[in-house]
Scaffold this motif. Structure first.
Motif, PDB file in Angstrom:
ATOM      1  N   CYS A   1      17.814 -13.785  11.457  1.00 54.51           N
ATOM      2  CA  CYS A   1      17.290 -14.514  10.300  1.00 54.51           C
ATOM      3  C   CYS A   1      15.801 -14.775  10.485  1.00 54.51           C
ATOM      4  O   CYS A   1      15.337 -14.981  11.612  1.00 54.51           O
ATOM      5  CB  CYS A   1      18.025 -15.838  10.111  1.00 54.51           C
ATOM      6  SG  CYS A   1      19.765 -15.619   9.665  1.00 54.51           S
TER       7      CYS A   1
ATOM      8  N   ASP B   1      17.785 -21.415  10.602  1.00 59.21           N
ATOM      9  CA  ASP B   1      19.034 -20.811  10.141  1.00 59.21           C
ATOM     10  C   ASP B   1      19.890 -20.349  11.328  1.00 59.21           C
ATOM     11  O   ASP B   1      21.093 -20.596  11.370  1.00 59.21           O
ATOM     12  CB  ASP B   1      18.761 -19.636   9.205  1.00 59.21           C
ATOM     13  CG  ASP B   1      18.159 -20.072   7.878  1.00 59.21           C
ATOM     14  OD1 ASP B   1      18.319 -21.255   7.497  1.00 59.21           O
ATOM     15  OD2 ASP B   1      17.520 -19.224   7.221  1.00 59.21           O
TER      16      ASP B   1
ATOM     17  N   GLY C   1      22.698 -15.636   4.157  1.00 57.18           N
ATOM     18  CA  GLY C   1      21.389 -15.097   4.505  1.00 57.18           C
ATOM     19  C   GLY C   1      21.250 -13.628   4.137  1.00 57.18           C
ATOM     20  O   GLY C   1      20.193 -13.185   3.692  1.00 57.18           O
TER      21      GLY C   1
ATOM     22  N   ASP D   1      17.273 -13.465   3.505  1.00 58.57           N
ATOM     23  CA  ASP D   1      16.619 -14.258   4.546  1.00 58.57           C
ATOM     24  C   ASP D   1      17.081 -13.807   5.924  1.00 58.57           C
ATOM     25  O   ASP D   1      16.444 -14.114   6.924  1.00 58.57           O
ATOM     26  CB  ASP D   1      16.929 -15.747   4.365  1.00 58.57           C
ATOM     27  CG  ASP D   1      16.265 -16.319   3.133  1.00 58.57           C
ATOM     28  OD1 ASP D   1      15.176 -15.837   2.777  1.00 58.57           O
ATOM     29  OD2 ASP D   1      16.837 -17.243   2.524  1.00 58.57           O
ATOM     30  N   CYS D   2      18.209 -13.100   5.965  1.00 61.39           N
ATOM     31  CA  CYS D   2      18.749 -12.539   7.206  1.00 61.39           C
ATOM     32  C   CYS D   2      19.017 -11.061   6.966  1.00 61.39           C
ATOM     33  O   CYS D   2      19.124 -10.618   5.834  1.00 61.39           O
ATOM     34  CB  CYS D   2      20.055 -13.241   7.601  1.00 61.39           C
ATOM     35  SG  CYS D   2      19.909 -15.023   7.849  1.00 61.39           S
TER      36      CYS D   2
ATOM     37  N   TYR E   1      12.434 -11.632  13.208  1.00 57.50           N
ATOM     38  CA  TYR E   1      13.723 -12.289  12.989  1.00 57.50           C
ATOM     39  C   TYR E   1      14.136 -13.005  14.274  1.00 57.50           C
ATOM     40  O   TYR E   1      13.783 -12.567  15.374  1.00 57.50           O
ATOM     41  CB  TYR E   1      14.797 -11.270  12.609  1.00 57.50           C
ATOM     42  CG  TYR E   1      14.499 -10.582  11.311  1.00 57.50           C
ATOM     43  CD1 TYR E   1      14.951 -11.106  10.109  1.00 57.50           C
ATOM     44  CD2 TYR E   1      13.737  -9.418  11.266  1.00 57.50           C
ATOM     45  CE1 TYR E   1      14.660 -10.486   8.901  1.00 57.50           C
ATOM     46  CE2 TYR E   1      13.433  -8.800  10.079  1.00 57.50           C
ATOM     47  CZ  TYR E   1      13.899  -9.343   8.895  1.00 57.50           C
ATOM     48  OH  TYR E   1      13.609  -8.732   7.710  1.00 57.50           O
TER      49      TYR E   1
END
Length: 105
Positions: free
Chosen positions: A37, A42, A65, A70-71, A101
């Motif tokens: 993420c 997160d 996510g 976002d992931c 990430y």
């Protein structure tokens, strides 16, 4: 598109206080990878939930996510950027991709 999660927890006796160690692996279209993420918070929430043995909630964070982008699933040549001390998280990027990430080490 097939996506499945493997999220397991086990005790980590090497820590000062017992805590659950977490591993998040993702099988995406038949190939293994890691869930990562963009926001450290997160992935920290995934760790926190897994340490409480609420694996379904931890999986849901990853699912949300992936939907929101976002992931993502990381695979291939992964380069480690930051390994904070006393943390279960590592900041990485995939070769050729400038986006970073957080993954669970």
């Amino acid at each position: 598109m097939k996506l499945s999660f493997i999220l397991g927890a086990a005790l980590a006796p090497f820590l000062l206080a017992p805590a659950a160690a977490v591993e998040v692996a993702v099988i995406y279209e038949g190939f293994p990878g890691y869930a990562g993420c963009k926001e450290r918070a997160d992935m920290q929430r995934v760790v926190d939930l897994a340490e409480q043995y609420d694996l379904e909630a931890a999986r849901e964070i990853i699912r949300r996510g992936l939907k929101s982008k976002d992931c993502r699933v990381l695979g291939g040549d992964i380069i480690v950027e930051v390994v904070p001390p006393f943390s279960r998280l590592v900041k990485v990027h995939m070769r050729g991709d400038p986006d970073a990430y957080w993954i669970i080490q």
